[in-house]
Design an enzyme around this catalytic site. Sequence first.
Site, PDB file in Angstrom:
ATOM      1  N   HIS A  21      -8.449   1.055   1.622  1.00 31.97           N
ATOM      2  CA  HIS A  21      -8.030   1.134   3.391  1.00 31.97           C
ATOM      3  C   HIS A  21      -8.880   1.972   3.859  1.00 31.97           C
ATOM      4  CE1 HIS A  21      -4.714  -0.643   6.245  1.00 31.97           C
ATOM      5  NE2 HIS A  21      -6.009  -0.334   6.687  1.00 31.97           N
ATOM      6  N   GLU A  67       0.854  -1.191   0.030  1.00 34.24           N
ATOM      7  CA  GLU A  67      -0.016  -0.115   0.150  1.00 34.24           C
ATOM      8  C   GLU A  67       0.997   1.214  -0.197  1.00 34.24           C
ATOM      9  OE1 GLU A  67      -2.838  -0.112   3.082  1.00 34.24           O
ATOM     10  OE2 GLU A  67      -3.832  -2.170   2.554  1.00 34.24           O
ATOM     11  N   GLY A  89     -11.560   0.703   6.187  1.00 33.52           N
ATOM     12  CA  GLY A  89     -12.213   0.356   7.249  1.00 33.52           C
ATOM     13  C   GLY A  89     -12.426   1.127   8.537  1.00 33.52           C
TER      14      GLY A  89
END
Length: 528
Positions: free
Chosen positions: A281, A263, A283
């Site tokens: 990403h 990432e 979350g």
Amino acid sequence: MPPRILISDSLSPAAIDIFRARGIEADFEPALGKDEARLAAAIGAYDGLAIRSATKVTAEILARAERLKVIGRAGIGVDNVDIPAATAKGVIVMNTPFGNSVTTAEHAIAMMFALARQIPAADASTQAGKWEKNRFMGVEIAGKTLGIVGCGNIGAIVADRALGLKMRVIAYDPFLTEERAQALGVEKVELDALLAHADVITLHTPMTPQTKNILSAEALARTRKGVRVVNCARGGLLDEMALARALDDGHVAGAALDVFAVEPATENPLFGRANVVCTPHLGASTSEAQEKVALQVAEQMSDYFTRGAVANAVNFPSITAEEAPRLAPFVALGEKLGLFIGQIARSGVQSLSIVFEGHIAQQKTRAITAAALSGLLKPILEDVSPVSAPAIAKERGIAVEEITREAQSGYESLLALAARTAEGEIRVAGTVFHDGRPRIMRIGEIGVDAEFAPSMIYTQNEDRPGFIGRFANVLGAASVNIATFALGRDAPGGCAVALVAVDGALLEGTLDEIRALPGVKQATTLKF
């Protein structure tokens, strides 16, 4: 002079207000965290550093942090902080381990729905002026089997939401007890059973050597045809190339990924597929979660500077400055004894009993218990700390019993741990001599006397002549040097144990040779 804190990432203004209300100077420089050179130049003037994920706290930056006492991470992940370097520097690293739990669990559920009903592809098609109603045939969630890999805090929330959607939920987690599983309403299974029966697999486990590529090519091949995979935990938990091949051949029906092995993920073998949903990403990316973790980290750091309190530290137990000289050696002993059990246990631990005997029984023992749990859980849960370990053990239904008693063994203080597993009980005891170094004094009923070393080998074997010579020959042939060799047995010709400190790491092939020696029942490498 009041403490001075640097906020080097974007953080809620409410957090800044908390610092200033508590008499702490707070400099808000949200762009600084992305410029390592400027951060290194500025860090020497600060006592505290409040960050999110953009700031990378490297060993080089810590070397310039002359005044730094605490780093506060607004969020759970601390992989952007060099923890060993911070510990060596005497810098406490705090996080907010539970602030993102609901948000991350909700994202996993949302990704499951998006995958089941092909929502992203259908949205793009419709907004492009097409009306491809027959192209996007979805599947119902109700009645399907959800397999959760890792049923900790986030996994348990996902299970609760899935049960509300009328799904059947099965879970694989070495630390999940039957009692905890029943309380959650899930069925505890082994990984092979989960792979074979789940319609949807969702990952909620930390990234450790044991969980890396837990969904490997071999594991994916054991899943049922048409399975769907969701990963909102950590990149690297699944083999991305293997998943791409399984999608191509139709064995896996679809995948929804919020995290990636590398990432930022600007390119990936899974991109560009109609049956793959990807997010960057996200979350923890809700306004509620970001506000919550910002307030938590501000409160924790303020409490540290104004009251000396330490909360949610990943590298320091919750003990006061006055207690530290008395408790620190036993905190280290507790963690190492727990780590010993965690590394030799062949199945998940269901309960842990800790006996405090002698002088140590009169002290504040909670930090020692927390350290023992941390060591016990660390082989599976890499990010566990003495602060977070009790809550994690509770989530997984691990019963913890503390017993204090007067000296009975002849030692001034003795710490004894007994862990119950599916295969039986593992017991170990140790003490701290006047030199301040923790030692193992008993394994089961067998007396030993061994100092902990960074790299060790533990063996359990039949007490036969020639074992030591054959054991030493294997290590010698592998050019492994023996530093110390501690032995014990319950009776002549009975059960014997050995704790051997070696220089350097031991190759798996060498360990296999030790296991193949006559009379060897168990051989395990240990890291302390």
